[in-house]
Write a protein that holds these residues in place. Structure first.
Motif, PDB file in Angstrom:
ATOM      1  N   MET A  57       0.823  -1.193   0.000  1.00 27.60           N
ATOM      2  CA  MET A  57       0.000   0.000   0.000  1.00 27.60           C
ATOM      3  C   MET A  57       0.866   1.255   0.000  1.00 27.60           C
ATOM      4  SD  MET A  57      -2.730   1.846   0.387  1.00 27.60           S
ATOM      5  CE  MET A  57      -3.243   3.335   1.161  1.00 27.60           C
ATOM      6  N   TRP A  58       1.881   1.331   0.882  1.00 26.57           N
ATOM      7  CA  TRP A  58       2.704   2.532   0.977  1.00 26.57           C
ATOM      8  C   TRP A  58       3.578   2.721  -0.256  1.00 26.57           C
ATOM      9  CZ3 TRP A  58       1.156   6.036   4.097  1.00 26.57           C
ATOM     10  CH2 TRP A  58       0.504   5.691   5.270  1.00 26.57           C
ATOM     11  N   SER A  59       4.061   1.630  -0.818  1.00 26.98           N
ATOM     12  CA  SER A  59       4.906   1.767  -2.001  1.00 26.98           C
ATOM     13  C   SER A  59       4.098   2.307  -3.179  1.00 26.98           C
ATOM     14  CB  SER A  59       5.562   0.432  -2.345  1.00 26.98           C
ATOM     15  OG  SER A  59       4.583  -0.550  -2.581  1.00 26.98           O
ATOM     16  N   TRP A  60       2.859   1.869  -3.324  1.00 27.68           N
ATOM     17  CA  TRP A  60       1.993   2.367  -4.387  1.00 27.68           C
ATOM     18  C   TRP A  60       1.722   3.858  -4.189  1.00 27.68           C
ATOM     19  CZ3 TRP A  60      -2.872   4.590  -4.244  1.00 27.68           C
ATOM     20  CH2 TRP A  60      -3.521   4.716  -5.461  1.00 27.68           C
ATOM     21  N   LEU A  61       1.427   4.260  -2.951  1.00 27.00           N
ATOM     22  CA  LEU A  61       1.156   5.659  -2.651  1.00 27.00           C
ATOM     23  C   LEU A  61       2.397   6.523  -2.892  1.00 27.00           C
ATOM     24  CD1 LEU A  61      -0.835   7.764  -1.586  1.00 27.00           C
ATOM     25  CD2 LEU A  61      -0.025   7.218   0.722  1.00 27.00           C
ATOM     26  N   LEU A  62       3.573   6.036  -2.485  1.00 30.39           N
ATOM     27  CA  LEU A  62       4.808   6.774  -2.714  1.00 30.39           C
ATOM     28  C   LEU A  62       5.094   6.906  -4.212  1.00 30.39           C
ATOM     29  CD1 LEU A  62       7.138   8.251  -1.402  1.00 30.39           C
ATOM     30  CD2 LEU A  62       8.337   6.068  -1.199  1.00 30.39           C
ATOM     31  N   HIS A  63       4.735   5.892  -4.987  1.00 30.54           N
ATOM     32  CA  HIS A  63       4.901   5.959  -6.436  1.00 30.54           C
ATOM     33  C   HIS A  63       4.055   7.089  -7.011  1.00 30.54           C
ATOM     34  CE1 HIS A  63       4.546   4.212 -10.643  1.00 30.54           C
ATOM     35  NE2 HIS A  63       5.845   4.343 -10.445  1.00 30.54           N
ATOM     36  N   ARG A  64       2.838   7.255  -6.535  1.00 28.16           N
ATOM     37  CA  ARG A  64       1.968   8.339  -6.992  1.00 28.16           C
ATOM     38  C   ARG A  64       2.499   9.700  -6.540  1.00 28.16           C
ATOM     39  NH1 ARG A  64       1.029   4.289  -9.275  1.00 28.16           N
ATOM     40  NH2 ARG A  64      -1.005   3.457  -9.765  1.00 28.16           N
ATOM     41  N   ILE A  65       2.971   9.770  -5.309  1.00 29.71           N
ATOM     42  CA  ILE A  65       3.504  11.040  -4.787  1.00 29.71           C
ATOM     43  C   ILE A  65       4.743  11.460  -5.573  1.00 29.71           C
ATOM     44  CG2 ILE A  65       4.633  12.101  -2.782  1.00 29.71           C
ATOM     45  CD1 ILE A  65       2.707  10.397  -1.038  1.00 29.71           C
ATOM     46  N   THR A  66       5.631  10.513  -5.859  1.00 33.58           N
ATOM     47  CA  THR A  66       6.826  10.860  -6.638  1.00 33.58           C
ATOM     48  C   THR A  66       6.447  11.272  -8.057  1.00 33.58           C
ATOM     49  OG1 THR A  66       7.237   8.543  -7.212  1.00 33.58           O
ATOM     50  CG2 THR A  66       8.419   9.447  -5.291  1.00 33.58           C
ATOM     51  N   GLY A  67       5.378  10.715  -8.592  1.00 28.90           N
ATOM     52  CA  GLY A  67       4.904  11.148  -9.907  1.00 28.90           C
ATOM     53  C   GLY A  67       4.480  12.606  -9.904  1.00 28.90           C
ATOM     54  N   VAL A  68       3.793  13.027  -8.857  1.00 25.94           N
ATOM     55  CA  VAL A  68       3.383  14.427  -8.725  1.00 25.94           C
ATOM     56  C   VAL A  68       4.616  15.321  -8.552  1.00 25.94           C
ATOM     57  CG1 VAL A  68       2.122  16.061  -7.266  1.00 25.94           C
ATOM     58  CG2 VAL A  68       1.102  13.853  -7.834  1.00 25.94           C
ATOM     59  N   ILE A  69       5.554  14.882  -7.717  1.00 30.72           N
ATOM     60  CA  ILE A  69       6.794  15.650  -7.528  1.00 30.72           C
ATOM     61  C   ILE A  69       7.532  15.796  -8.859  1.00 30.72           C
ATOM     62  CG2 ILE A  69       9.099  15.578  -6.477  1.00 30.72           C
ATOM     63  CD1 ILE A  69       7.745  14.279  -4.016  1.00 30.72           C
ATOM     64  N   LEU A  70       7.574  14.725  -9.638  1.00 31.45           N
ATOM     65  CA  LEU A  70       8.250  14.780 -10.939  1.00 31.45           C
ATOM     66  C   LEU A  70       7.555  15.746 -11.890  1.00 31.45           C
ATOM     67  CD1 LEU A  70       9.135  11.045 -11.543  1.00 31.45           C
ATOM     68  CD2 LEU A  70      10.652  12.899 -10.901  1.00 31.45           C
ATOM     69  N   ALA A  71       6.238  15.751 -11.903  1.00 29.02           N
ATOM     70  CA  ALA A  71       5.509  16.646 -12.796  1.00 29.02           C
ATOM     71  C   ALA A  71       5.822  18.108 -12.459  1.00 29.02           C
ATOM     72  CB  ALA A  71       4.014  16.381 -12.705  1.00 29.02           C
TER      73      ALA A  71
END
Length: 104
Positions: A1-15
């Protein structure tokens, strides 16, 4: 669960990081591209923090995606184990060199 959420958060940071990077590096005055201006900008602590956060976001986001591909598509267990180890070790090495570049 946390790894999936961190993947989404890093996607926003990258954008947001990419937009900021492109604005700063491609849409400002030509004199800001000089070696002296870039070195001065990179010596500021805020830029160091930006670069480290961006680096870690890129590494996590990219290698988490590669791990998903390995998990889903590689059927040979020994090859899968090897690739998963590489997906763990390579970003650590890249992070080491990235930290070295930013701080030295």
């Amino acid at each position: 669960m946390w790894s999936w959420l961190l993947h989404r958060i890093t996607g926003v940071i990258l954008a947001f990081g990419l937009v900021y990077h492109f604005f700063m590096m491609h849409f400002i005055q030509p004199e800001a591209y000089s070696y002296e201006a870039v070195i001065q900008r990179l010596s500021e602590p805020s830029w160091k923090v930006f670069n480290i956060v961006f680096l870690l976001s890129v590494l996590y986001h990219g290698f988490y995606g590669l791990n998903g591909l390995v998990t889903e598509y590689v059927k040979n267990n020994s090859l899968k184990r090897f690739l998963k180890i590489m997906v763990f070790i390579i970003p650590l090495g890249l992070a080491f060199f990235g930290f070295k570049i930013v701080f030295l």
